[in-house]
Write an enzyme that holds these catalytic residues in place. Sequence first.
Site, PDB file in Angstrom:
ATOM      1  N   TYR A   1       5.289  18.297  -8.967  1.00 28.24           N
ATOM      2  CA  TYR A   1       6.197  18.163  -7.831  1.00 28.24           C
ATOM      3  C   TYR A   1       7.352  17.220  -8.165  1.00 28.24           C
ATOM      4  CZ  TYR A   1       4.313  13.520  -6.968  1.00 28.24           C
ATOM      5  OH  TYR A   1       3.962  12.205  -7.101  1.00 28.24           O
TER       6      TYR A   1
ATOM      7  N   PHE B   1      12.520   9.997  -5.127  1.00 28.57           N
ATOM      8  CA  PHE B   1      11.579   8.879  -5.047  1.00 28.57           C
ATOM      9  C   PHE B   1      10.371   9.033  -5.976  1.00 28.57           C
ATOM     10  CE2 PHE B   1      10.244  11.652  -1.485  1.00 28.57           C
ATOM     11  CZ  PHE B   1       8.896  11.824  -1.779  1.00 28.57           C
ATOM     12  N   ASP B   2      10.045  10.261  -6.411  1.00 28.56           N
ATOM     13  CA  ASP B   2       8.877  10.382  -7.291  1.00 28.56           C
ATOM     14  C   ASP B   2       8.827  11.770  -7.917  1.00 28.56           C
ATOM     15  OD1 ASP B   2       6.567   9.618  -8.594  1.00 28.56           O
ATOM     16  OD2 ASP B   2       5.240  10.076  -6.923  1.00 28.56           O
TER      17      ASP B   2
ATOM     18  N   ILE C   1      -1.302  13.134   2.008  1.00 22.62           N
ATOM     19  CA  ILE C   1      -0.741  13.043   3.356  1.00 22.62           C
ATOM     20  C   ILE C   1      -0.958  14.376   4.074  1.00 22.62           C
ATOM     21  CG2 ILE C   1       0.929  11.233   2.865  1.00 22.62           C
ATOM     22  CD1 ILE C   1       3.048  13.365   2.487  1.00 22.62           C
TER      23      ILE C   1
ATOM     24  N   TYR D   1       4.416   9.311   5.779  1.00 23.26           N
ATOM     25  CA  TYR D   1       4.128   7.872   5.689  1.00 23.26           C
ATOM     26  C   TYR D   1       4.573   7.094   6.924  1.00 23.26           C
ATOM     27  CZ  TYR D   1       2.915   8.848   0.879  1.00 23.26           C
ATOM     28  OH  TYR D   1       2.311   9.361  -0.248  1.00 23.26           O
TER      29      TYR D   1
ATOM     30  N   PHE E   1       9.301  18.013  -0.829  1.00 19.64           N
ATOM     31  CA  PHE E   1       8.560  18.196  -2.073  1.00 19.64           C
ATOM     32  C   PHE E   1       8.834  19.596  -2.622  1.00 19.64           C
ATOM     33  CE2 PHE E   1       6.097  14.903   0.049  1.00 19.64           C
ATOM     34  CZ  PHE E   1       5.826  14.021  -0.984  1.00 19.64           C
TER      35      PHE E   1
END
Length: 584
Positions: A300, A310-311, A330, A356, A372
């Site tokens: 992802y 962010f990731d 999540i 979150y 994502f």
Amino acid sequence: RLFKRASSRHPGPAVVAGVRENMGVHGAACLALLVTCAACSAPPVPLEDVVVIERSAVPERCERAVKKGDFVRYHYRGAFPDGTAFDSSYKRGSTYNAFVGRGQLIAGMDRALLGMCVNERRAVKVPPHLAYGKDGYGDIIPPDAILHFDILLLDIWNPEDTVQVKTYSKPEACSRKVQVSDFVRYHYNGTLMDGTLFDSSRTRLRTYDTYVGTGWLIAGMDQGLLGMCVGEKRIITVPPFLGYGENGDGSDIPGQASLVFDVVLLDLHNPKDGIAVEKLQVPENCPRKSKAGDFMRYHYNGTLLDGTFFDSSYSRNSTYDTYIGKGYVISGMDEGLVGVCVGERRRVIIPPHLAYGEEGTGKIPGSAVLVFDVYVVDFHNPSDVVQITSSFRPETCEPRSKKGDFVKYHYNVSLLDGTSLHSSLHYGKTYDVVLGTGQVVMGMEMGLQDMCVGEKRRLVIPPHLGYGERGVAGEVPGSAVLVFDVEMLDMEEGLPEGYMFVWNSEVTPDLFDDMDKNKDTQVDSFTDYILRQVSEGKGRLAPGFEPHRLIENMFANQDRDGNGKITAEEFKLKADESPAHDEL
């Protein structure tokens, strides 16, 4: 300070204050709009032959000029012709605020302000009959006084004004616009009309997060944010009666001040939102879709709604491996990964209440919508067994492989998404194993059973029957489903379970004497004897093992006292032996 008498006019405006809010950039840029002109080079401009005006500084852009009925905020200095000052708004630390053309100012000032732009500076000469006339004003203004004013206009608005919106950057794609009750995250710079910065979210290094249209914001901002797209940039100009009104905010925003917000919208969602799924690429062949309880391996990239990264699992060069539908991820991702195919690419957009939440985590700010982009590498269920598909089987398919048989086969192995891992063909030789002896993973043991020479199979082996959670370093990822394409090329029938050697004919009753060459009633080796029986076709060793090591094991089993010799009392055939030993 100048105040009106019943029969006189006032040179300055009645005090009004500004408004406060949380956004916008018009800031120092507005100050740069001023272009200074030398007073001596600006020709006097007569106004009804009574008021003389010199425009000493004029901004490059003038989007609005004062007209009758407008409300203005301005600074001024008042002096007599000899230069003696009689009043100054600067000394009081506040602008003079008043409506123009409504009799709130002396007639000369009413006329002098007409046509002015924000940040324009004028030198005005007002004759007595348009100021305080022959009566003057107490001890401050003598009778028949000519008055000089140095005016700097800071703000204009009108009671008929509405919120003004000017979009100067908009994304090509806008799938959703801000509506009443939406929750938004945005950055802003907030300035007064003259460019004075009063607040900025950027200086606090965090967005302003709020609901729209529910009274959490000043009315003008509530209106100005409606219809925005994520990534859009707007200038929102708010008149004071839709901002902080007559009193301002008590700090940086004066009373009766127009507010200019330079806004960029970063995020948008509604508390009623669920996840949104966009299928970017779906394989033509999808024999199985994921369901709750499956274990999945996927890659992802994670971004915020405005594209901020962010990731990424790719940056770690490792898939993200987890159960789905069991709360390990999540809740929005749990939901978004159900119903996917191996090899599918999809975009999962998750509102913060399914991600979150208000607090955020790490690089993810509070109340952030997450995006994502997911690529599904494989998935399986702990209850899965080996899937066996025969792609080719000879008409005569006998004998069939079983435990103990020595088989030779070629294979290609790949991951479930088609990534190739290994092939026996690269080495130009078959892979040879004895079934049931643990020489291959359990799934392969199962997949090679009941197969005949010439048959071709596809084996799909879940990780709990393959290489498990750890995999094989540098070769097989942990928790990977493996796909083997297998072709059986040769097979040698194995011995009955527990046997290392069998006779092809009746066993001589003098077997021990035959092995006891020197007739000393003990045997110190029977390797040569066994090998001779095999070569003469009288006996057969278990296939797939090194003969000498096999015979050494046989000898060790017969040498019960471990002295390196076998006596007639120690020597026993399988039929006479307990199940714990593998014998002749």
